[in-house]
Design a protein around this motif. Structure first.
Motif, PDB file in Angstrom:
ATOM      1  N   ASN A   1       0.815  -1.221   0.000  1.00  0.00           N
ATOM      2  CA  ASN A   1       0.000   0.000   0.000  1.00  0.00           C
ATOM      3  C   ASN A   1       0.850   1.273   0.000  1.00  0.00           C
ATOM      4  OD1 ASN A   1      -2.444   1.284  -0.181  1.00  0.00           O
ATOM      5  ND2 ASN A   1      -2.749   1.374   2.031  1.00  0.00           N
ATOM      6  N   ARG A   2       1.936   1.252  -0.769  1.00  0.00           N
ATOM      7  CA  ARG A   2       2.791   2.429  -0.904  1.00  0.00           C
ATOM      8  C   ARG A   2       2.662   3.044  -2.292  1.00  0.00           C
ATOM      9  NH1 ARG A   2       7.883   1.134  -1.182  1.00  0.00           N
ATOM     10  NH2 ARG A   2       7.703  -1.116  -1.185  1.00  0.00           N
ATOM     11  N   ALA A   3       1.645   2.645  -3.051  1.00  0.00           N
ATOM     12  CA  ALA A   3       1.487   3.108  -4.432  1.00  0.00           C
ATOM     13  C   ALA A   3       0.418   4.189  -4.514  1.00  0.00           C
ATOM     14  CB  ALA A   3       1.091   1.936  -5.323  1.00  0.00           C
ATOM     15  N   ASP A   4       0.732   5.244  -5.257  1.00  0.00           N
ATOM     16  CA  ASP A   4      -0.239   6.295  -5.514  1.00  0.00           C
ATOM     17  C   ASP A   4      -0.301   6.517  -7.022  1.00  0.00           C
ATOM     18  OD1 ASP A   4      -1.908   8.457  -5.626  1.00  0.00           O
ATOM     19  OD2 ASP A   4      -0.593   9.808  -4.510  1.00  0.00           O
ATOM     20  N   LEU A   5      -1.317   5.957  -7.650  1.00  0.00           N
ATOM     21  CA  LEU A   5      -1.457   6.045  -9.106  1.00  0.00           C
ATOM     22  C   LEU A   5      -2.546   7.032  -9.523  1.00  0.00           C
ATOM     23  CD1 LEU A   5      -1.100   2.254  -9.977  1.00  0.00           C
ATOM     24  CD2 LEU A   5       0.604   4.063 -10.248  1.00  0.00           C
ATOM     25  N   ARG A   6      -3.025   7.847  -8.588  1.00  0.00           N
ATOM     26  CA  ARG A   6      -4.107   8.787  -8.915  1.00  0.00           C
ATOM     27  C   ARG A   6      -3.716   9.768 -10.010  1.00  0.00           C
ATOM     28  NH1 ARG A   6      -5.317  10.749  -2.975  1.00  0.00           N
ATOM     29  NH2 ARG A   6      -3.055  10.572  -3.037  1.00  0.00           N
ATOM     30  N   THR A   7      -2.460  10.155 -10.066  1.00  0.00           N
ATOM     31  CA  THR A   7      -2.027  11.136 -11.073  1.00  0.00           C
ATOM     32  C   THR A   7      -1.279  10.482 -12.236  1.00  0.00           C
ATOM     33  OG1 THR A   7       0.036  11.569  -9.885  1.00  0.00           O
ATOM     34  CG2 THR A   7      -1.870  12.977  -9.356  1.00  0.00           C
ATOM     35  N   TYR A   8      -1.297   9.158 -12.307  1.00  0.00           N
ATOM     36  CA  TYR A   8      -0.574   8.454 -13.372  1.00  0.00           C
ATOM     37  C   TYR A   8      -1.193   8.826 -14.719  1.00  0.00           C
ATOM     38  CZ  TYR A   8       1.679   4.706 -15.980  1.00  0.00           C
ATOM     39  OH  TYR A   8       2.420   4.001 -16.893  1.00  0.00           O
ATOM     40  N   PRO A   9      -0.395   9.383 -15.649  1.00  0.00           N
ATOM     41  CA  PRO A   9      -0.960   9.946 -16.878  1.00  0.00           C
ATOM     42  C   PRO A   9      -1.118   8.981 -18.059  1.00  0.00           C
ATOM     43  CG  PRO A   9       1.359  10.481 -16.756  1.00  0.00           C
ATOM     44  CD  PRO A   9       1.017   9.720 -15.491  1.00  0.00           C
ATOM     45  N   HIS A  10      -0.586   7.776 -17.961  1.00  0.00           N
ATOM     46  CA  HIS A  10      -0.570   6.877 -19.108  1.00  0.00           C
ATOM     47  C   HIS A  10      -1.649   5.805 -19.013  1.00  0.00           C
ATOM     48  CE1 HIS A  10       3.210   8.826 -19.974  1.00  0.00           C
ATOM     49  NE2 HIS A  10       3.676   8.455 -18.786  1.00  0.00           N
ATOM     50  N   ARG A  11      -1.946   5.190 -20.150  1.00  0.00           N
ATOM     51  CA  ARG A  11      -2.962   4.133 -20.192  1.00  0.00           C
ATOM     52  C   ARG A  11      -2.380   2.769 -19.828  1.00  0.00           C
ATOM     53  NH1 ARG A  11      -6.136   1.631 -25.060  1.00  0.00           N
ATOM     54  NH2 ARG A  11      -7.836   0.694 -23.894  1.00  0.00           N
ATOM     55  N   LEU A  12      -1.090   2.543 -20.117  1.00  0.00           N
ATOM     56  CA  LEU A  12      -0.432   1.274 -19.833  1.00  0.00           C
ATOM     57  C   LEU A  12       0.532   1.423 -18.663  1.00  0.00           C
ATOM     58  CD1 LEU A  12       0.371   0.128 -23.481  1.00  0.00           C
ATOM     59  CD2 LEU A  12      -1.523  -0.615 -22.034  1.00  0.00           C
ATOM     60  N   LEU A  13       0.671   0.350 -17.893  1.00  0.00           N
ATOM     61  CA  LEU A  13       1.530   0.337 -16.712  1.00  0.00           C
ATOM     62  C   LEU A  13       2.157  -1.045 -16.593  1.00  0.00           C
ATOM     63  CD1 LEU A  13       2.379   1.652 -13.919  1.00  0.00           C
ATOM     64  CD2 LEU A  13       0.336   0.556 -12.990  1.00  0.00           C
ATOM     65  N   THR A  14       3.418  -1.099 -16.167  1.00  0.00           N
ATOM     66  CA  THR A  14       4.033  -2.394 -15.886  1.00  0.00           C
ATOM     67  C   THR A  14       4.282  -2.521 -14.391  1.00  0.00           C
ATOM     68  OG1 THR A  14       6.265  -1.525 -16.287  1.00  0.00           O
ATOM     69  CG2 THR A  14       5.173  -2.609 -18.128  1.00  0.00           C
TER      70      THR A  14
END
Length: 124
Positions: free
Chosen positions: A63-76
């Motif tokens: 629970n150390r991830a913050d993807l709220r502002t992640y701008p891309h459609r794909l993620l690895t």
């Protein structure tokens, strides 16, 4: 082996050869992992995640991830802890966590002699 790949990519960049951005991003992620202090939790910044398009499975599961502002459609998702099937299990578990936030698993693979496992996700 990972260190050799990092050196090769660095030399290619330095000598003016064109290196795919994904290879550079993967090497930056590996470099970041190699510089972590064992046993110490390192927060992955939203900027780093966006730049490399990669987040560790551990960051998601802890629970150390913050993807709220992640701008891309794909993620690895990178899974590097454990051995063999443990890495795959960790990557799949992290992908399942992100499923509830609108991400879907596209594929999962182990790459080369580095034995790093990557899960590729797409935002729905």
């Amino acid at each position: 082996m990972v260190c050799s790949a990092l050196i090769i990519v660095s030399l290619l960049c330095f000598s003016g050869h064109r290196v795919l951005p994904s290879a550079v991003a993967a090497m930056e992620t590996v470099r970041a992992i190699n510089t972590m202090v064992p046993g110490m939790a390192v927060a992955e910044s939203p900027e780093q995640i966006a730049r490399t398009r990669t987040i560790t499975a551990a960051a998601i599961l802890e629970n150390r991830a913050d993807l709220r502002t992640y701008p891309h459609r794909l993620l690895t998702i990178l899974s590097h802890r454990g051995v063999g099937a443990d890495k795959v299990t960790q990557a799949v578990a992290a992908a399942e966590v992100l499923e509830q936030f609108g991400w879907e698993l596209i594929t999962i693979a182990e790459f080369g002699s580095s034995r790093l496992v990557y899960a590729v996700l797409r935002r729905r």
